[in-house]
Motif scaffolding. Structure first.
Motif, mmCIF file in Angstrom:
data_model
loop_
_atom_site.group_PDB
_atom_site.id
_atom_site.type_symbol
_atom_site.label_atom_id
_atom_site.label_comp_id
_atom_site.label_asym_id
_atom_site.label_seq_id
_atom_site.Cartn_x
_atom_site.Cartn_y
_atom_site.Cartn_z
ATOM 1 N N ILE A 180 70.210 -8.140 -9.193
ATOM 2 C CA ILE A 180 69.420 -8.521 -10.886
ATOM 3 C C ILE A 180 67.931 -8.047 -10.132
ATOM 4 O O ILE A 180 67.173 -8.387 -9.424
ATOM 5 N N TRP A 181 67.348 -7.237 -11.667
ATOM 6 C CA TRP A 181 65.773 -7.233 -11.754
ATOM 7 C C TRP A 181 65.762 -8.267 -12.670
ATOM 8 O O TRP A 181 65.879 -8.424 -13.135
ATOM 9 N N SER A 182 64.436 -8.849 -12.150
ATOM 10 C CA SER A 182 63.636 -9.648 -13.359
ATOM 11 C C SER A 182 62.253 -9.122 -13.381
ATOM 12 O O SER A 182 61.597 -9.050 -12.398
ATOM 13 N N GLY A 183 62.272 -9.690 -14.740
ATOM 14 C CA GLY A 183 60.293 -8.366 -14.698
ATOM 15 C C GLY A 183 59.682 -8.783 -16.292
ATOM 16 O O GLY A 183 60.340 -9.389 -17.256
ATOM 17 N N VAL A 184 59.068 -8.531 -16.554
ATOM 18 C CA VAL A 184 58.133 -8.257 -18.062
ATOM 19 C C VAL A 184 59.044 -7.192 -18.737
ATOM 20 O O VAL A 184 59.062 -5.882 -17.423
ATOM 21 N N CYS A 185 59.297 -6.644 -19.840
ATOM 22 C CA CYS A 185 59.814 -6.132 -20.748
ATOM 23 C C CYS A 185 58.708 -4.772 -20.721
ATOM 24 O O CYS A 185 57.829 -4.722 -20.893
ATOM 25 N N LEU A 186 59.270 -2.880 -20.476
ATOM 26 C CA LEU A 186 57.649 -2.526 -20.926
ATOM 27 C C LEU A 186 57.851 -2.653 -21.787
ATOM 28 O O LEU A 186 56.193 -1.676 -22.446
ATOM 29 N N TYR A 187 58.480 -2.356 -22.883
ATOM 30 C CA TYR A 187 57.965 -2.718 -24.307
ATOM 31 C C TYR A 187 57.108 -3.872 -24.778
ATOM 32 O O TYR A 187 56.192 -3.360 -25.728
ATOM 33 N N ASP A 188 57.580 -5.042 -24.378
ATOM 34 C CA ASP A 188 55.533 -6.091 -24.305
ATOM 35 C C ASP A 188 55.090 -5.591 -23.538
ATOM 36 O O ASP A 188 53.759 -6.003 -24.442
ATOM 37 N N ILE A 189 55.233 -5.154 -22.823
ATOM 38 C CA ILE A 189 53.402 -3.838 -22.071
ATOM 39 C C ILE A 189 52.939 -2.934 -23.168
ATOM 40 O O ILE A 189 51.235 -3.609 -23.095
ATOM 41 N N LEU A 190 53.555 -2.405 -23.282
ATOM 42 C CA LEU A 190 53.573 -1.564 -24.035
ATOM 43 C C LEU A 190 53.049 -2.041 -26.229
ATOM 44 O O LEU A 190 51.779 -1.367 -26.280
ATOM 45 N N GLU A 191 53.686 -3.438 -25.733
ATOM 46 C CA GLU A 191 53.017 -3.656 -27.332
ATOM 47 C C GLU A 191 51.221 -4.629 -27.450
ATOM 48 O O GLU A 191 50.344 -4.469 -28.321
ATOM 49 N N LEU A 192 51.364 -5.076 -26.328
ATOM 50 C CA LEU A 192 49.898 -4.944 -25.779
ATOM 51 C C LEU A 192 49.014 -4.304 -25.927
ATOM 52 O O LEU A 192 47.902 -4.348 -26.472
ATOM 53 N N ALA A 193 49.491 -2.698 -25.526
ATOM 54 C CA ALA A 193 48.488 -1.614 -25.524
ATOM 55 C C ALA A 193 48.490 -0.995 -26.859
ATOM 56 O O ALA A 193 47.467 0.024 -27.114
ATOM 57 N N GLY A 194 49.172 -1.245 -28.694
ATOM 58 C CA GLY A 194 49.181 -1.112 -29.551
ATOM 59 C C GLY A 194 50.350 -0.423 -30.017
ATOM 60 O O GLY A 194 50.111 0.452 -30.816
ATOM 61 N N ILE A 195 51.101 -0.155 -28.708
ATOM 62 C CA ILE A 195 52.234 0.733 -29.727
ATOM 63 C C ILE A 195 53.581 -0.805 -30.007
ATOM 64 O O ILE A 195 54.006 -0.957 -29.081
ATOM 65 N N THR A 196 53.724 0.145 -30.417
ATOM 66 C CA THR A 196 55.331 -0.447 -31.663
ATOM 67 C C THR A 196 56.194 -1.019 -30.656
ATOM 68 O O THR A 196 56.988 0.532 -30.392
ATOM 69 N N GLN A 197 57.025 -1.181 -31.236
ATOM 70 C CA GLN A 197 58.971 -0.973 -30.542
ATOM 71 C C GLN A 197 59.052 0.304 -31.513
ATOM 72 O O GLN A 197 58.875 0.610 -32.957
ATOM 73 N N GLY A 198 59.967 0.749 -30.782
ATOM 74 C CA GLY A 198 60.310 1.683 -31.562
ATOM 75 C C GLY A 198 59.653 3.547 -32.010
ATOM 76 O O GLY A 198 60.256 4.196 -32.864
ATOM 77 N N THR A 199 58.514 3.317 -31.302
ATOM 78 C CA THR A 199 57.671 4.228 -31.575
ATOM 79 C C THR A 199 58.087 5.154 -31.117
ATOM 80 O O THR A 199 58.431 5.555 -29.513
ATOM 81 N N THR A 200 58.163 6.900 -31.706
ATOM 82 C CA THR A 200 58.379 7.619 -30.940
ATOM 83 C C THR A 200 57.128 8.099 -30.650
ATOM 84 O O THR A 200 57.263 9.608 -29.931
ATOM 85 N N ALA A 201 56.502 8.383 -31.688
ATOM 86 C CA ALA A 201 54.425 9.062 -31.390
ATOM 87 C C ALA A 201 53.715 8.281 -31.444
ATOM 88 O O ALA A 201 54.172 7.876 -32.541
ATOM 89 N N THR A 202 52.894 8.079 -31.072
ATOM 90 C CA THR A 202 51.779 7.446 -31.279
ATOM 91 C C THR A 202 50.605 8.331 -32.195
ATOM 92 O O THR A 202 50.894 9.432 -32.214
ATOM 93 N N LEU A 203 49.661 7.756 -32.756
ATOM 94 C CA LEU A 203 48.932 8.458 -34.106
ATOM 95 C C LEU A 203 48.119 9.672 -33.574
ATOM 96 O O LEU A 203 47.630 10.499 -33.576
ATOM 97 N N ASN A 204 47.671 9.532 -31.931
ATOM 98 C CA ASN A 204 46.858 10.237 -31.012
ATOM 99 C C ASN A 204 47.817 11.101 -30.012
ATOM 100 O O ASN A 204 47.484 11.736 -29.126
ATOM 101 N N GLY A 205 49.505 11.469 -30.549
ATOM 102 C CA GLY A 205 50.218 12.072 -30.169
ATOM 103 C C GLY A 205 50.769 11.850 -28.603
ATOM 104 O O GLY A 205 51.295 12.638 -28.231
ATOM 105 N N GLY A 206 50.661 10.535 -28.199
ATOM 106 C CA GLY A 206 51.372 9.989 -27.294
ATOM 107 C C GLY A 206 53.583 10.128 -27.589
ATOM 108 O O GLY A 206 53.522 9.985 -28.514
ATOM 109 N N LYS A 207 53.990 10.984 -26.477
ATOM 110 C CA LYS A 207 55.533 10.981 -26.668
ATOM 111 C C LYS A 207 56.087 10.682 -25.749
ATOM 112 O O LYS A 207 57.255 10.546 -25.816
ATOM 113 N N HIS A 208 55.727 10.376 -24.646
ATOM 114 C CA HIS A 208 56.284 9.617 -23.125
ATOM 115 C C HIS A 208 54.813 9.513 -22.283
ATOM 116 O O HIS A 208 54.018 8.852 -22.578
#
Length: 401
Positions: free
Chosen positions: A126-154
């Motif tokens: 049973i694992w508890s913590g913060v969702c990765l997508y919440d952290i990425l959202e703070l860094a400016g990446i929205t949910q369901g993103t396939t690639a960032t404007l500057n080419g990020g895909k992974h």
């Protein structure tokens, strides 16, 4: 001195449970007795398998720890543990499984390179913590993103441990950006395991949990998260944990010809009785084990044979999942990412071969013979699992011929 660092020797290893079978001492790799796995739906952290590539990192000062989030993001971050714990807390019930689980059996067919594992290189937590997508959202990446404007895909996860395979560098792995930003993927940055703070063996103070994917992608002792244009180029993504056909061996392997392993296949194993167990003719025996499948696919059924595969009986599942730690209001359906514990009580006439195999919710089945899936690294052995049960005495054995 960094507050979280990877030692270069094994002088500060944490204590371990005496029941563990040690498959490698340095680095420490160990698994519990299989019978202990089916005693509880949630695997206690002290017997949860240990998979390491170097000495266990040490956190000198928790208040100075920082998680770096960078790469191809619009808002780089440096987060303290306090800040991370202030974010919404999520809980996921998920089974982690080493890609080398059941490697020893594969090696008996033809030698493979790697730590020898029985059937217990996995555990349900049973694992508890913060969702990765919440952290990425703070860094400016929205949910369901396939690639960032500057080419990020992974999204790459970097640890602080010291691995000889990385020439003394840290362990690292990655997942596609779309998976990382999809809420239903349930990827966590976990700081708790089974309702308690992570211990050092399992990634204290922070680790990644990627449900339904081989354990090699759930990076422990997390130091940094980086959005990149390409998948991780580390050793364990590019020159290990890949699946090759039986015709490929070390003299003709081309690592670049295969993708890194991600989802694990449908899997099933018998945990009790153990190999070579002795029973009297006509005795009633309870057979127990686990079954699971990757990618969020649940288990449809488990079939058991007590005559070497001539006829089959369907096992019943039992979870033992209610209690202080698990309840129906956890954030995910336990069927999605967790194993199924199963059992069946039958009358047997030894000597017999007991066989178990599972079918997942997508109708994926297990291969009958390990020979057909042999590969040079001994990964993803999900062939039918067989346990031989012996007669109580020689006269019983002769009488059964």
């Amino acid at each position: 001195m960094l507050p979280l660092r990877g030692p270069t020797n094994y002088d500060r290893e944490p204590p371990r449970h005496p029941s563990l079978t040690v498959n490698s001492k340095e680095p420490f790799n160990a698994e519990p007795p299989p019978c202990t796995l089916v005693a509880s739906f949630v695997t206690p952290e002290e017997i949860f398998y240990k998979r390491n590539h170097g000495p266990i990192p040490v956190l000198e000062d928790p208040s100075e720890y920082r998680l770096e989030v960078g790469g191809l993001v619009s808002k780089p971050l440096s987060l303290s543990l306090e800040k991370i714990r202030m974010l919404p807390k999520h809980t996921v019930v998920a089974t982690l499984q080493c890609a080398g689980n059941r490697r020893t059996q594969m090696s008996e067919t033809k030698h493979v390179k790697g730590v020898g594992w029985g059937v217990a290189a996995l555990g349900n937590g049973i694992w508890s913590g913060v969702c990765l997508y919440d952290i990425l959202e703070l860094a400016g990446i929205t949910q369901g993103t396939t690639a960032t404007l500057n080419g990020g895909k992974h999204v790459e996860f970097v640890s602080v441990d010291v691995c000889k395979e990385e020439n003394g560098g840290p362990y690292k792995a990655s997942v596609p950006l779309l998976q990382a930003t999809t809420p239903s993927a349930d990827i966590l940055l976990a700081y708790e395991m089974n309702g308690k703070e992570l211990n050092r063996d399992h990634g204290y103070p922070l680790r990644v949990v990627v449900p339904g994917v081989i354990g090699a992608r759930s990076v422990k002792w997390l130091r940094g998260i980086y959005v990149t244009a390409d998948e991780c180029q580390g050793f364990f993504m590019q020159r290990d944990y890949k699946m090759f056909p039986p015709s490929i061996d070390w003299h003709n392997v081309d690592w670049s010809s295969r993708r890194p392993l991600m989802d694990f296949p449908v899997q099933c194993a018998i945990c009790t009785p153990k190999e070579g167990a002795v029973h009297a003719l006509g005795s009633m025996v309870t057979i127990q084990g686990y079954a699971l499948s990757g990618g969020g696919r649940g288990i449809e059924r488990v079939d058991v044979s007590i005559d070497g595969g001539k006829t089959w009986l369907e096992a019943k599942r039992y979870q033992k999942q209610r209690g202080d730690l698990y309840s129906s209001d956890t954030d995910n359906d336990c069927e999605k990412w967790a194993w199924v514990l199963w059992e069946i009580t039958v009358q047997i006439y030894p000597p017999v071969d007991i066989i178990a195999k599972a079918v997942d919710s997508s109708a994926n089945t297990q291969p009958e013979k390990v020979k057909s899936i042999w590969n040079l690294r001994g990964v993803l052995n999900n062939s039918w699992h067989c346990v031989q049960v012996q007669a109580e005495n020689a006269k019983d054995a002769l009488r059964n011929l």
